[in-house]
Design a protein around this motif. Structure first.
Motif, PDB file in Angstrom:
ATOM      1  N   THR A 144     -16.548 -14.738   6.252  1.00 13.20           N
ATOM      2  CA  THR A 144     -17.901 -14.195   6.391  1.00 13.20           C
ATOM      3  C   THR A 144     -18.621 -14.203   5.045  1.00 13.20           C
ATOM      4  OG1 THR A 144     -17.213 -12.825   8.250  1.00 13.20           O
ATOM      5  CG2 THR A 144     -19.240 -12.192   7.130  1.00 13.20           C
ATOM      6  N   ASP A 145     -17.923 -13.789   3.990  1.00 18.26           N
ATOM      7  CA  ASP A 145     -18.517 -13.813   2.649  1.00 18.26           C
ATOM      8  C   ASP A 145     -18.965 -15.225   2.281  1.00 18.26           C
ATOM      9  OD1 ASP A 145     -17.995 -11.119   2.455  1.00 18.26           O
ATOM     10  OD2 ASP A 145     -16.231 -11.358   1.158  1.00 18.26           O
ATOM     11  N   LEU A 146     -18.124 -16.211   2.567  1.00 19.45           N
ATOM     12  CA  LEU A 146     -18.479 -17.601   2.259  1.00 19.45           C
ATOM     13  C   LEU A 146     -19.661 -18.075   3.093  1.00 19.45           C
ATOM     14  CD1 LEU A 146     -14.999 -19.289   1.904  1.00 19.45           C
ATOM     15  CD2 LEU A 146     -16.701 -18.935   0.117  1.00 19.45           C
ATOM     16  N   PHE A 147     -19.695 -17.717   4.365  1.00 16.86           N
ATOM     17  CA  PHE A 147     -20.798 -18.147   5.234  1.00 16.86           C
ATOM     18  C   PHE A 147     -22.118 -17.559   4.746  1.00 16.86           C
ATOM     19  CE2 PHE A 147     -17.877 -18.564   9.222  1.00 16.86           C
ATOM     20  CZ  PHE A 147     -17.175 -19.566   8.581  1.00 16.86           C
ATOM     21  N   ILE A 148     -22.085 -16.309   4.271  1.00 15.12           N
ATOM     22  CA  ILE A 148     -23.301 -15.683   3.754  1.00 15.12           C
ATOM     23  C   ILE A 148     -23.756 -16.387   2.481  1.00 15.12           C
ATOM     24  CG2 ILE A 148     -24.201 -13.568   2.694  1.00 15.12           C
ATOM     25  CD1 ILE A 148     -22.404 -12.028   4.723  1.00 15.12           C
ATOM     26  N   LEU A 149     -22.817 -16.690   1.593  1.00 19.15           N
ATOM     27  CA  LEU A 149     -23.165 -17.322   0.317  1.00 19.15           C
ATOM     28  C   LEU A 149     -23.564 -18.788   0.450  1.00 19.15           C
ATOM     29  CD1 LEU A 149     -20.356 -15.872  -1.978  1.00 19.15           C
ATOM     30  CD2 LEU A 149     -22.788 -15.309  -2.026  1.00 19.15           C
ATOM     31  N   ARG A 150     -22.864 -19.538   1.307  1.00 21.02           N
ATOM     32  CA  ARG A 150     -23.043 -20.991   1.335  1.00 21.02           C
ATOM     33  C   ARG A 150     -23.545 -21.538   2.669  1.00 21.02           C
ATOM     34  NH1 ARG A 150     -20.316 -23.522  -3.064  1.00 21.02           N
ATOM     35  NH2 ARG A 150     -20.462 -25.421  -1.829  1.00 21.02           N
ATOM     36  N   GLY A 151     -23.721 -20.663   3.657  1.00 19.93           N
ATOM     37  CA  GLY A 151     -24.114 -21.125   4.984  1.00 19.93           C
ATOM     38  C   GLY A 151     -22.891 -21.505   5.799  1.00 19.93           C
ATOM     39  N   PRO A 152     -23.066 -21.621   7.113  1.00 20.59           N
ATOM     40  CA  PRO A 152     -21.913 -21.944   7.963  1.00 20.59           C
ATOM     41  C   PRO A 152     -21.459 -23.388   7.745  1.00 20.59           C
ATOM     42  CG  PRO A 152     -23.926 -21.859   9.250  1.00 20.59           C
ATOM     43  CD  PRO A 152     -24.281 -21.406   7.876  1.00 20.59           C
ATOM     44  N   PRO A 153     -20.157 -23.628   7.825  1.00 23.32           N
ATOM     45  CA  PRO A 153     -19.631 -24.976   7.628  1.00 23.32           C
ATOM     46  C   PRO A 153     -19.799 -25.829   8.886  1.00 23.32           C
ATOM     47  CG  PRO A 153     -17.846 -23.501   8.117  1.00 23.32           C
ATOM     48  CD  PRO A 153     -19.093 -22.657   8.026  1.00 23.32           C
ATOM     49  N   ALA A 154     -19.679 -27.122   8.723  1.00 18.75           N
ATOM     50  CA  ALA A 154     -19.696 -28.030   9.867  1.00 18.75           C
ATOM     51  C   ALA A 154     -18.435 -27.838  10.716  1.00 18.75           C
ATOM     52  CB  ALA A 154     -19.804 -29.478   9.401  1.00 18.75           C
ATOM     53  N   TYR A 155     -17.318 -27.504  10.059  1.00 23.66           N
ATOM     54  CA  TYR A 155     -16.065 -27.224  10.768  1.00 23.66           C
ATOM     55  C   TYR A 155     -15.173 -26.381   9.864  1.00 23.66           C
ATOM     56  CZ  TYR A 155     -14.310 -31.045   7.896  1.00 23.66           C
ATOM     57  OH  TYR A 155     -13.983 -31.838   6.836  1.00 23.66           O
ATOM     58  N   VAL A 156     -14.188 -25.716  10.461  1.00 15.25           N
ATOM     59  CA  VAL A 156     -13.206 -24.930   9.724  1.00 15.25           C
ATOM     60  C   VAL A 156     -11.853 -25.555   9.978  1.00 15.25           C
ATOM     61  CG1 VAL A 156     -12.081 -22.677   9.490  1.00 15.25           C
ATOM     62  CG2 VAL A 156     -14.545 -22.816   9.910  1.00 15.25           C
ATOM     63  N   ARG A 157     -11.125 -25.842   8.915  1.00 16.28           N
ATOM     64  CA  ARG A 157      -9.801 -26.454   9.028  1.00 16.28           C
ATOM     65  C   ARG A 157      -8.761 -25.452   8.543  1.00 16.28           C
ATOM     66  NH1 ARG A 157      -8.015 -32.099   6.257  1.00 16.28           N
ATOM     67  NH2 ARG A 157      -5.978 -32.221   7.229  1.00 16.28           N
ATOM     68  N   SER A 158      -7.712 -25.282   9.307  1.00 12.97           N
ATOM     69  CA  SER A 158      -6.654 -24.341   8.967  1.00 12.97           C
ATOM     70  C   SER A 158      -5.338 -25.096   8.825  1.00 12.97           C
ATOM     71  CB  SER A 158      -6.553 -23.284  10.063  1.00 12.97           C
ATOM     72  OG  SER A 158      -5.508 -22.401   9.767  1.00 12.97           O
ATOM     73  N   ASP A 159      -4.481 -24.604   7.939  1.00 11.47           N
ATOM     74  CA  ASP A 159      -3.204 -25.262   7.711  1.00 11.47           C
ATOM     75  C   ASP A 159      -2.131 -24.188   7.507  1.00 11.47           C
ATOM     76  OD1 ASP A 159      -1.329 -27.198   7.306  1.00 11.47           O
ATOM     77  OD2 ASP A 159      -2.270 -28.052   5.545  1.00 11.47           O
ATOM     78  N   ASN A 160      -0.879 -24.556   7.671  1.00 11.77           N
ATOM     79  CA  ASN A 160       0.249 -23.659   7.480  1.00 11.77           C
ATOM     80  C   ASN A 160       0.185 -22.434   8.380  1.00 11.77           C
ATOM     81  OD1 ASN A 160       1.283 -25.321   5.507  1.00 11.77           O
ATOM     82  ND2 ASN A 160       0.179 -24.280   3.888  1.00 11.77           N
ATOM     83  N   VAL A 161      -0.190 -22.641   9.621  1.00 11.12           N
ATOM     84  CA  VAL A 161      -0.259 -21.554  10.587  1.00 11.12           C
ATOM     85  C   VAL A 161       1.002 -21.613  11.444  1.00 11.12           C
ATOM     86  CG1 VAL A 161      -1.528 -20.593  12.522  1.00 11.12           C
ATOM     87  CG2 VAL A 161      -2.759 -21.616  10.612  1.00 11.12           C
TER      88      VAL A 161
END
Length: 47
Positions: free
Chosen positions: A22-39
């Motif tokens: 949420t902090d990142l989305f507020i600062l930089r806007g929403p991303p085109a996609y979110v990638r997760s690893d090591n889950v």
């Protein structure tokens, strides 16, 4: 690839992850996609 944030804790729960994103989305806007690893999935632990 760019790492936009690093949060270091012994344990990170889902609320911590959502807060960091949420902090990142507020600062930089929403991303085109979110990638997760090591889950680790609970279903894979039973195998």
């Amino acid at each position: 690839m760019v790492g936009l944030t690093i949060r270091v804790e012994r344990n990170l729960n889902s609320v911590d992850v959502v807060d960091a994103l949420t902090d990142l989305f507020i600062l930089r806007g929403p991303p085109a996609y979110v990638r997760s690893d090591n889950v680790l999935c609970r279903e894979n632990l039973a195998a």
